[in-house]
Motif scaffolding. Structure first.
Motif, PDB file in Angstrom:
ATOM      1  N   GLU A 194      51.496  39.236  21.587  1.00 30.37           N
ATOM      2  CA  GLU A 194      50.901  39.662  22.863  1.00 30.37           C
ATOM      3  C   GLU A 194      51.777  39.250  24.049  1.00 30.37           C
ATOM      4  OE1 GLU A 194      46.129  39.575  21.790  1.00 30.37           O
ATOM      5  OE2 GLU A 194      47.191  37.692  22.081  1.00 30.37           O
ATOM      6  N   ALA A 195      52.377  38.066  23.954  1.00 29.42           N
ATOM      7  CA  ALA A 195      53.227  37.579  25.057  1.00 29.42           C
ATOM      8  C   ALA A 195      54.571  38.302  25.096  1.00 29.42           C
ATOM      9  CB  ALA A 195      53.451  36.073  24.901  1.00 29.42           C
ATOM     10  N   SER A 196      54.904  38.999  24.003  1.00 32.72           N
ATOM     11  CA  SER A 196      56.226  39.639  23.908  1.00 32.72           C
ATOM     12  C   SER A 196      56.230  41.092  24.382  1.00 32.72           C
ATOM     13  CB  SER A 196      56.737  39.583  22.463  1.00 32.72           C
ATOM     14  OG  SER A 196      56.767  38.263  22.000  1.00 32.72           O
ATOM     15  N   THR A 197      55.153  41.506  25.056  1.00 35.19           N
ATOM     16  CA  THR A 197      55.150  42.870  25.594  1.00 35.19           C
ATOM     17  C   THR A 197      55.162  42.784  27.113  1.00 35.19           C
ATOM     18  OG1 THR A 197      52.758  42.906  25.650  1.00 35.19           O
ATOM     19  CG2 THR A 197      53.780  43.807  23.686  1.00 35.19           C
ATOM     20  N   HIS A 198      55.990  43.604  27.726  1.00 34.53           N
ATOM     21  CA  HIS A 198      56.045  43.578  29.195  1.00 34.53           C
ATOM     22  C   HIS A 198      55.503  44.886  29.743  1.00 34.53           C
ATOM     23  CE1 HIS A 198      57.529  43.234  33.293  1.00 34.53           C
ATOM     24  NE2 HIS A 198      57.696  41.954  33.052  1.00 34.53           N
ATOM     25  N   PRO A 199      54.698  44.805  30.841  1.00 35.06           N
ATOM     26  CA  PRO A 199      54.130  46.045  31.380  1.00 35.06           C
ATOM     27  C   PRO A 199      55.183  47.054  31.857  1.00 35.06           C
ATOM     28  CG  PRO A 199      53.592  44.134  32.798  1.00 35.06           C
ATOM     29  CD  PRO A 199      54.222  43.611  31.550  1.00 35.06           C
ATOM     30  N   ASN A 200      56.333  46.605  32.377  1.00 31.37           N
ATOM     31  CA  ASN A 200      57.280  47.551  32.986  1.00 31.37           C
ATOM     32  C   ASN A 200      58.704  47.501  32.449  1.00 31.37           C
ATOM     33  OD1 ASN A 200      55.162  48.130  34.788  1.00 31.37           O
ATOM     34  ND2 ASN A 200      55.772  46.452  36.105  1.00 31.37           N
ATOM     35  N   TRP A 201      59.205  46.304  32.141  1.00 29.59           N
ATOM     36  CA  TRP A 201      60.614  46.172  31.793  1.00 29.59           C
ATOM     37  C   TRP A 201      60.781  46.083  30.281  1.00 29.59           C
ATOM     38  CZ3 TRP A 201      64.380  46.111  35.600  1.00 29.59           C
ATOM     39  CH2 TRP A 201      63.978  45.807  36.911  1.00 29.59           C
ATOM     40  N   ALA A 202      61.864  46.712  29.753  1.00 29.25           N
ATOM     41  CA  ALA A 202      62.225  46.534  28.345  1.00 29.25           C
ATOM     42  C   ALA A 202      63.304  45.458  28.299  1.00 29.25           C
ATOM     43  CB  ALA A 202      62.766  47.845  27.778  1.00 29.25           C
ATOM     44  N   MET A 203      62.969  44.266  27.791  1.00 22.08           N
ATOM     45  CA  MET A 203      63.910  43.144  27.842  1.00 22.08           C
ATOM     46  C   MET A 203      63.880  42.419  26.501  1.00 22.08           C
ATOM     47  SD  MET A 203      62.973  41.539  31.596  1.00 22.08           S
ATOM     48  CE  MET A 203      61.305  41.025  31.220  1.00 22.08           C
ATOM     49  N   GLY A 204      64.743  41.420  26.356  1.00 18.11           N
ATOM     50  CA  GLY A 204      64.727  40.594  25.159  1.00 18.11           C
ATOM     51  C   GLY A 204      63.407  39.828  25.057  1.00 18.11           C
ATOM     52  N   GLN A 205      63.080  39.352  23.822  1.00 16.71           N
ATOM     53  CA  GLN A 205      61.776  38.702  23.612  1.00 16.71           C
ATOM     54  C   GLN A 205      61.597  37.439  24.464  1.00 16.71           C
ATOM     55  OE1 GLN A 205      61.093  36.493  19.991  1.00 16.71           O
ATOM     56  NE2 GLN A 205      58.953  37.142  19.886  1.00 16.71           N
ATOM     57  N   ARG A 206      62.658  36.621  24.568  1.00 15.57           N
ATOM     58  CA  ARG A 206      62.481  35.334  25.244  1.00 15.57           C
ATOM     59  C   ARG A 206      62.163  35.527  26.731  1.00 15.57           C
ATOM     60  NH1 ARG A 206      64.099  31.097  21.904  1.00 15.57           N
ATOM     61  NH2 ARG A 206      64.353  29.654  23.627  1.00 15.57           N
ATOM     62  N   ILE A 207      62.901  36.386  27.399  1.00 18.45           N
ATOM     63  CA  ILE A 207      62.635  36.591  28.835  1.00 18.45           C
ATOM     64  C   ILE A 207      61.294  37.299  29.032  1.00 18.45           C
ATOM     65  CG2 ILE A 207      64.077  38.675  28.960  1.00 18.45           C
ATOM     66  CD1 ILE A 207      64.736  38.005  31.820  1.00 18.45           C
ATOM     67  N   THR A 208      60.879  38.096  28.048  1.00 18.53           N
ATOM     68  CA  THR A 208      59.571  38.767  28.167  1.00 18.53           C
ATOM     69  C   THR A 208      58.445  37.732  28.118  1.00 18.53           C
ATOM     70  OG1 THR A 208      60.496  40.741  27.140  1.00 18.53           O
ATOM     71  CG2 THR A 208      58.109  40.571  27.163  1.00 18.53           C
ATOM     72  N   ILE A 209      58.552  36.774  27.196  1.00 19.70           N
ATOM     73  CA  ILE A 209      57.531  35.710  27.143  1.00 19.70           C
ATOM     74  C   ILE A 209      57.609  34.863  28.418  1.00 19.70           C
ATOM     75  CG2 ILE A 209      56.701  33.689  25.873  1.00 19.70           C
ATOM     76  CD1 ILE A 209      57.869  34.954  23.320  1.00 19.70           C
ATOM     77  N   ASP A 210      58.837  34.598  28.874  1.00 22.01           N
ATOM     78  CA  ASP A 210      59.000  33.831  30.122  1.00 22.01           C
ATOM     79  C   ASP A 210      58.429  34.593  31.313  1.00 22.01           C
ATOM     80  OD1 ASP A 210      60.197  31.661  28.927  1.00 22.01           O
ATOM     81  OD2 ASP A 210      62.239  32.169  29.527  1.00 22.01           O
ATOM     82  N   SER A 211      58.331  35.913  31.218  1.00 17.56           N
ATOM     83  CA  SER A 211      57.710  36.677  32.302  1.00 17.56           C
ATOM     84  C   SER A 211      56.200  36.501  32.258  1.00 17.56           C
ATOM     85  CB  SER A 211      58.048  38.163  32.189  1.00 17.56           C
ATOM     86  OG  SER A 211      59.427  38.336  32.314  1.00 17.56           O
ATOM     87  N   ALA A 212      55.640  36.454  31.048  1.00 18.45           N
ATOM     88  CA  ALA A 212      54.192  36.255  30.921  1.00 18.45           C
ATOM     89  C   ALA A 212      53.786  34.878  31.453  1.00 18.45           C
ATOM     90  CB  ALA A 212      53.766  36.421  29.461  1.00 18.45           C
ATOM     91  N   SER A 213      54.617  33.866  31.207  1.00 18.71           N
ATOM     92  CA  SER A 213      54.298  32.511  31.671  1.00 18.71           C
ATOM     93  C   SER A 213      54.785  32.264  33.095  1.00 18.71           C
ATOM     94  CB  SER A 213      54.959  31.479  30.750  1.00 18.71           C
ATOM     95  OG  SER A 213      56.375  31.607  30.827  1.00 18.71           O
ATOM     96  N   MET A 214      55.630  33.156  33.583  1.00 13.36           N
ATOM     97  CA  MET A 214      56.327  33.042  34.882  1.00 13.36           C
ATOM     98  C   MET A 214      57.364  31.928  34.889  1.00 13.36           C
ATOM     99  SD  MET A 214      55.131  34.580  38.176  1.00 13.36           S
ATOM    100  CE  MET A 214      53.851  35.748  38.495  1.00 13.36           C
ATOM    101  N   PHE A 215      57.730  31.396  33.725  1.00 14.01           N
ATOM    102  CA  PHE A 215      58.893  30.505  33.705  1.00 14.01           C
ATOM    103  C   PHE A 215      60.127  31.288  34.156  1.00 14.01           C
ATOM    104  CE2 PHE A 215      56.716  27.237  31.115  1.00 14.01           C
ATOM    105  CZ  PHE A 215      57.136  26.132  31.843  1.00 14.01           C
TER     106      PHE A 215
END
Ligand code: NDP
Length: 393
Positions: A194-215
Motif C-alpha cells: 500500500e505504501a509503494s503506490t503513488h497517486p501521481n508519480w511513477a518512481m522507485g519503491q523506496r522514494i515512493t514509500i518515503d513520499s507516503a511518510s513524507m521522509f
C-alpha cells in the motif's frame, strides 16, 4: 561530442535519463563514458548497448560474470563492486547524472564533482548528508551542480534572473503520498504494498514509500536549505494533490513565481541535460482548463512527523543530516522487511537523533567524507539497536 555518465542507470531516474539521451541522438550525439547499476544486469546491458557505453559497472560484485555475458560482442568494458563504481566516477565526463538511490550515491557523486563539468543531482541524500562538502568540492573544481529533484529544479527555474536577496520564502509542494486521505489510526496497519503506490508519480519503491511518510519531503526541505542557502524558517511545504505546481518562490514585493508541469521526471532531467537551452521534451502538456482546479492544504504534523524531524536536523546542522539519512534508510529497510510498522519509522529516526545528540558531536561540521561516513555507520548501528528493541518488545 558531449560526454556523459549515468549513475543509477537502471533506476527510475536513470532510465528516464537513458530515454532522453537516446531520443536526443544517442551514440551519434553523446559519448557515454560510464553507466552504473546496482543489481539489474539486464537493464544495464540494454542501456550500455543502446548508448555504446565505454564502461558498465554493476555494484553487486557477484553479478560480474552475468554482466560480462550480457555485454558479449560489444566494446563495453564490464566491472563490478564499490571500488569500480567509484573509479567510474573518476572518469571525466561533461555531464554526469547522480541517480543512485540513498547514501550509496554520496561517494560516486562526490568523486564526479572533482573533474569539472556538470553534475545533475537527483541523489538528494548526498546533499542532505554532506551538503557543505558537496558544495565546497564543486566550487573547488569549478563543477556546476544542477538540481534534478522536481521541486528543486522548479525553484532553480523560478529563480532564473532573480536576486536571491529578494526572496522572502520558498514553498515546495507535496502530493501527500499514498495515505494522504487515510484515517490516521489506519496508518499503523499500512502494508508495504500500500505504501509503494503513488497517486501521481511513477518512481522507485523506496522514494515512493518515503513520499507516503513524507521522509522524502523532509529530505527535500533540508536539500533546499543546503542547495539554495535559504534559512529553514523561509522554507515551507504545501500539500498539493495534483502534483502540477512543483514549487513557488515568494519575493519581497509580494509576487510569487512558480513552476508548473506534468508529473514526469523527464522534464527536470531534460532541463538539467540541456541547460541553459530548452529543448522539446516528450512530456505531457498540461491542459489547465481540463484540470479545472488545483488544490492546496497545510500538511498535518501528526500525520507527517518526518517534517518536524527535518526542522530539528536543520536546527542542529553539521552531521545531523548524515545521521538522519542513515537512520531513515535503516528504518525504511526494516519496514520493507516487515520488521516494523509504517508509523514506527519516524520514532526510530527520532530516537537515533536523540541518542546521538545526547552523546555529543551531532552538530560537528560535515566537512570530510570520513566524518560523514563515520556518522552514517554510527546512526545505522544505533538504528539497528532501536529496531531490535522495538521488535523484541
Ligand atoms: P530507483 O530505486 O528506481 O533506482 C535506484 C538506482 O540506484 C538503480 O540504478 C539501482 O540499481 C541503483 N542502486 C541501488 N542501490 C545501489 C547501491 N548500493 N550501489 C549502487 N547503485 C545502487 O531510484 P529512483 O530512480 O527513484 O531514485 C534515484 C535518486 O533520485 C534517489 O536519490 C531519489 O531520491 C531521487 N529522485 C527520484 C525521483 C523519481 O521520480 N524517481 C524524483 C526525484 C528525486 P538496481 O536497480 O540495478 O539495483
Amino acid at each position: 561530442m558531449r560526454s556523459v555518465s549515468v549513475f543509477g542507470a537502471t533506476g527510475s531516474i536513470g532510465q528516464g535519463t537513458v530515454d532522453l539521451l537516446l531520443r536526443q541522438g544517442g551514440p551519434a550525439a553523446y559519448r557515454t563514458v560510464a553507466l552504473t547499476g546496482g543489481r539489474n544486469v539486464v537493464l544495464l546491458a540494454q542501456a550500455a548497448r543502446a548508448l555504446r557505453a565505454e564502461l558498465a559497472v554493476i555494484a553487486e560484485e557477484a553479478l560480474l560474470p552475468d554482466l560480462r555475458a550480457a555485454l558479449a560482442g560489444t566494446a563495453t568494458e564490464a566491472a563490478a563492486g564499490a571500488r569500480a563504481l567509484a573509479e567510474a566516477a573518476d572518469r571525466p565526463a561533461d555531464w554526469v547524472m547522480s541517480g543512485i538511490i540513498g547514501a550509496a550515491g554520496l561517494v560516486p557523486g562526490l568523486r564526479a564533482l572533482a573533474h569539472g563539468g556538470t553534475l545533475a543531482l537527483a541523489n538528494k541524500e548526498s546533499l542532505v548528508s554532506a551538503g557543505p562538502l558537496m558544495l565546497a568540492t564543486a566550487a573547488r573544481h569549478g563543477t556546476r551542480i544542477l538540481p534534478v529533484d522536481s521541486e528543486h529544479s522548479a525553484i532553480f527555474q523560478s529563480l532564473a534572473g532573480e536576486d536571491i536577496g529578494a526572496v522572502e520564502a520558498v514553498t515546495i509542494t507535496a502530493s501527500g503520498g499514498a495515505f494522504r486521505d487515510w484515517p490516521i489510526d489506519r496508518l499503523a496497519r499500512a502494508s508495504v504494498a500500500e505504501a509503494s503506490t503513488h497517486p501521481n508519480w511513477a518512481m522507485g519503491q523506496r522514494i515512493t514509500i518515503d513520499s507516503a511518510s513524507m521522509f522524502n519531503k523532509a529530505m527535500e526541505v533540508i536539500e533546499t536549505q543546503a542547495f539554495f542557502g535559504i534559512e529553514p524558517e523561509r522554507i515551507r511545504v504545501l500539500i498539493h494533490p495534483e502534483s502540477m505546481l512543483h514549487a513557488l518562490v515568494s519575493f519581497r514585493d509580494g509576487g510569487m513565481i512558480g513552476h508548473l508541469g506534468a508529473p514526469d521526471m523527464r522534464h527536470a532531467i531534460g532541463y538539467a541535460l540541456n541547460w541553459p537551452v530548452r529543448r522539446t521534451l516528450p512530456v505531457a502538456r498540461l491542459d489547465l482548463a481540463a484540470v479545472g482546479a488545483l488544490h492546496f492544504a497545510a500538511p498535518d504534523p501528526v500525520r507527517y512527523p518526518a517534517l518536524g524531524l527535518a526542522r530539528a536536523v536543520m536546527a542542529t546542522g553539521g552531521l545531523a543530516g548524515a545521521a538522519f539519512t542513515a537512520a531513515k534508510e535503516a528504518a525504511l529497510d526494516a519496514f520493507i522487511a516487515g520488521r516494523i510498522g509504517f508509523v514506527a519509522m519516524a520514532p526510530v529516526v527520532e530516537e537515533v537523533l536523540s541518542r546521538l545528540s545526547a552523546a555529543g558531536g551531532l552538530g560537528n561540521p560535515a566537512e570530510t567524507l570520513d566524518t560523514v561516513l563515520d556518522m552514517d555507520a554510527e546512526a545505522r548501528r544505533l538504528a539497528g539497536r532501536v529496531i531490535d528493541a522495538m521488535t523484541q518488545s
